[in-house]
Scaffold this motif. Structure first.
Motif, short mmCIF file in Angstrom:
data_model
loop_
_atom_site.label_atom_id
_atom_site.label_comp_id
_atom_site.label_asym_id
_atom_site.label_seq_id
_atom_site.Cartn_x
_atom_site.Cartn_y
_atom_site.Cartn_z
N ALA A 186 11.71 8.97 -3.42
CA ALA A 186 11.65 9.64 -4.86
C ALA A 186 12.58 10.24 -5.88
N GLU A 187 13.79 9.82 -5.91
CA GLU A 187 14.89 10.41 -5.80
C GLU A 187 16.38 9.65 -6.10
N VAL A 188 15.87 8.55 -5.63
CA VAL A 188 16.85 7.02 -5.29
C VAL A 188 16.42 5.99 -6.49
N ASP A 189 17.62 5.47 -6.13
CA ASP A 189 16.84 3.88 -6.94
C ASP A 189 17.04 3.16 -5.62
N ALA A 190 16.95 3.17 -4.35
CA ALA A 190 16.82 2.89 -2.97
C ALA A 190 17.03 3.03 -2.19
N VAL A 191 16.63 3.65 -1.00
CA VAL A 191 16.62 3.65 0.51
C VAL A 191 17.22 2.79 1.76
N LEU A 192 18.05 2.54 2.49
CA LEU A 192 18.72 2.44 3.20
C LEU A 192 18.79 2.83 4.90
N LEU A 193 18.11 2.78 5.61
CA LEU A 193 17.56 2.91 6.98
C LEU A 193 18.42 2.32 7.48
N THR A 194 19.26 2.78 8.24
CA THR A 194 20.60 2.32 9.29
C THR A 194 20.46 2.47 10.79
N CYS A 195 19.49 3.46 10.89
CA CYS A 195 19.33 2.64 12.49
C CYS A 195 17.65 1.35 12.85
N SER A 196 19.32 0.75 13.63
CA SER A 196 18.07 -0.87 14.64
C SER A 196 17.06 -0.39 15.05
N MET A 210 24.24 4.35 -12.91
CA MET A 210 24.65 4.10 -11.35
C MET A 210 23.55 4.59 -9.85
N PRO A 211 23.84 3.28 -9.37
CA PRO A 211 22.52 2.98 -8.18
C PRO A 211 22.71 4.29 -7.53
N ARG A 212 21.75 4.91 -7.01
CA ARG A 212 22.07 5.68 -5.83
C ARG A 212 20.64 5.51 -4.78
N ILE A 213 21.74 5.83 -3.76
CA ILE A 213 21.32 5.34 -2.75
C ILE A 213 20.83 6.32 -1.45
N ALA A 214 19.62 5.97 -0.69
CA ALA A 214 19.55 7.22 -0.20
C ALA A 214 19.65 6.58 1.69
N CYS A 215 20.45 7.30 2.16
CA CYS A 215 20.71 6.10 3.82
C CYS A 215 19.80 7.86 4.65
N LEU A 216 19.19 6.60 5.39
CA LEU A 216 18.57 8.00 6.29
C LEU A 216 19.40 7.39 7.56
N HIS A 217 19.86 7.98 8.35
CA HIS A 217 21.27 7.96 9.75
C HIS A 217 20.08 8.92 10.69
N THR A 218 20.53 8.05 11.69
CA THR A 218 19.50 8.28 13.34
C THR A 218 20.95 9.59 14.32
N ILE A 219 22.79 8.87 13.31
CA ILE A 219 23.85 9.59 14.07
C ILE A 219 24.55 10.07 13.13
N ASP A 220 24.97 10.93 13.73
CA ASP A 220 25.82 12.05 12.48
C ASP A 220 27.21 10.90 11.95
N SER A 221 27.80 10.48 12.83
CA SER A 221 29.25 10.03 12.62
C SER A 221 29.02 8.94 11.53
N ASN A 222 27.70 8.06 11.46
CA ASN A 222 27.44 6.67 10.50
C ASN A 222 27.89 6.87 9.36
N ALA A 223 27.75 8.67 9.13
CA ALA A 223 27.71 8.82 7.41
C ALA A 223 29.24 8.46 6.68
N ALA A 224 30.20 8.65 7.74
CA ALA A 224 31.46 7.96 7.29
C ALA A 224 31.36 7.01 7.43
N VAL A 225 30.77 5.98 8.42
CA VAL A 225 30.90 4.73 8.76
C VAL A 225 30.64 4.00 7.33
N PHE A 226 29.67 4.33 6.60
CA PHE A 226 29.30 3.74 5.66
C PHE A 226 29.40 4.13 4.30
#
Length: 216
Positions: free
Chosen positions: A66-76, A1-17
């Motif tokens: 350190a603990e996932v399979d990929a990291v996604l920065l969601t802030c442009s 199971m791929p684990r993707i860490a998302c780094l957001h700068t807006i709280d509501s973007n967690a639900a968007v993703f």
């Protein structure tokens, strides 16, 4: 199971993703959300991505890797730091709008890129123009007036309506493709007819992250 860490700068973007993941139909993917609103707020106050903000963002991205399979920065606005963070990270580190840029310019033509925050304009312009060099696409980047004020005020209906209107006008002005640079703008696409909907970053960015995680 791929684990993707998302780094957001807006709280509501967690639900968007979370919703974007559901819509893509990708299965067996686990999203882990981290929100650092202070990073975008600092960039807005400074009017740009400063070296100090960049260094802090790189540190966060490396920690998440350190603990996932990929990291996604969601802030442009913070996107340019990914190149630095990815250089020695143990897993792929991606910026969500990189996949968006590639998709938007792939057929050439006139590509209009809409932003809500002024600090996003320059990193977005550099990203899309670089992607367009191989396809001959003509790229214009612009801020949607009053959109971010509406977002900050919590008026999401107005935020999306302003973005949808700007996307419609861009099409009327000759754009063959319209892209919404920021993940928070994605909800505006549903306000437009399916055949003229602008491209949004969450789904394509997540797909790219999953592919990268499996390749790694």
């Amino acid at each position: 199971m791929p684990r993707i860490a998302c780094l957001h700068t807006i709280d509501s973007n967690a639900a968007v993703f979370d919703e974007a993941l559901r819509m893509t139909g990708l299965t067996g993917v686990s999203l882990h959300h981290t929100v650092r609103a202070d990073l975008l707020s600092s960039a807005e106050r400074a009017g740009r991505l400063t070296p100090e903000i960049a260094a802090e963002t790189v540190a966060v991205l490396r920690s998440l890797s350190a603990e996932v399979d990929a990291v996604l920065l969601t802030c442009s606005t913070l996107g340019p730091v990914v190149e630095i963070a990815a250089a020695d990270a143990p897993v792929p580190v991606l910026r969500v709008d990189a996949a968006l840029a590639a998709e938007a310019v792939k057929d050439g033509g006139m590509v209009a890129v809409l932003c809500a925050v002024e600090t996003t304009v320059e990193p977005t312009r550099c990203l899309f123009e670089a992607a367009a060099r191989s396809t001959g696409a003509e790229v214009t980047v612009q801020v949607v007036p009053q959109a971010w004020e509406a977002f900050r005020a919590g008026d999401l209906d107005r935020y999306r309506a302003l973005i949808a209107r700007a996307a419609r006008i861009a099409r009327e002005d000759g754009a063959t493709q319209v892209a919404l640079a920021q993940a928070s703008m994605a909800g505006a696409a549903a306000l437009l007819p399916e055949e003229t909907r602008p491209l949004t970053s969450p789904a394509v960015g997540l797909t790219a992250a999953v592919i990268a995680s499996r390749a790694g």
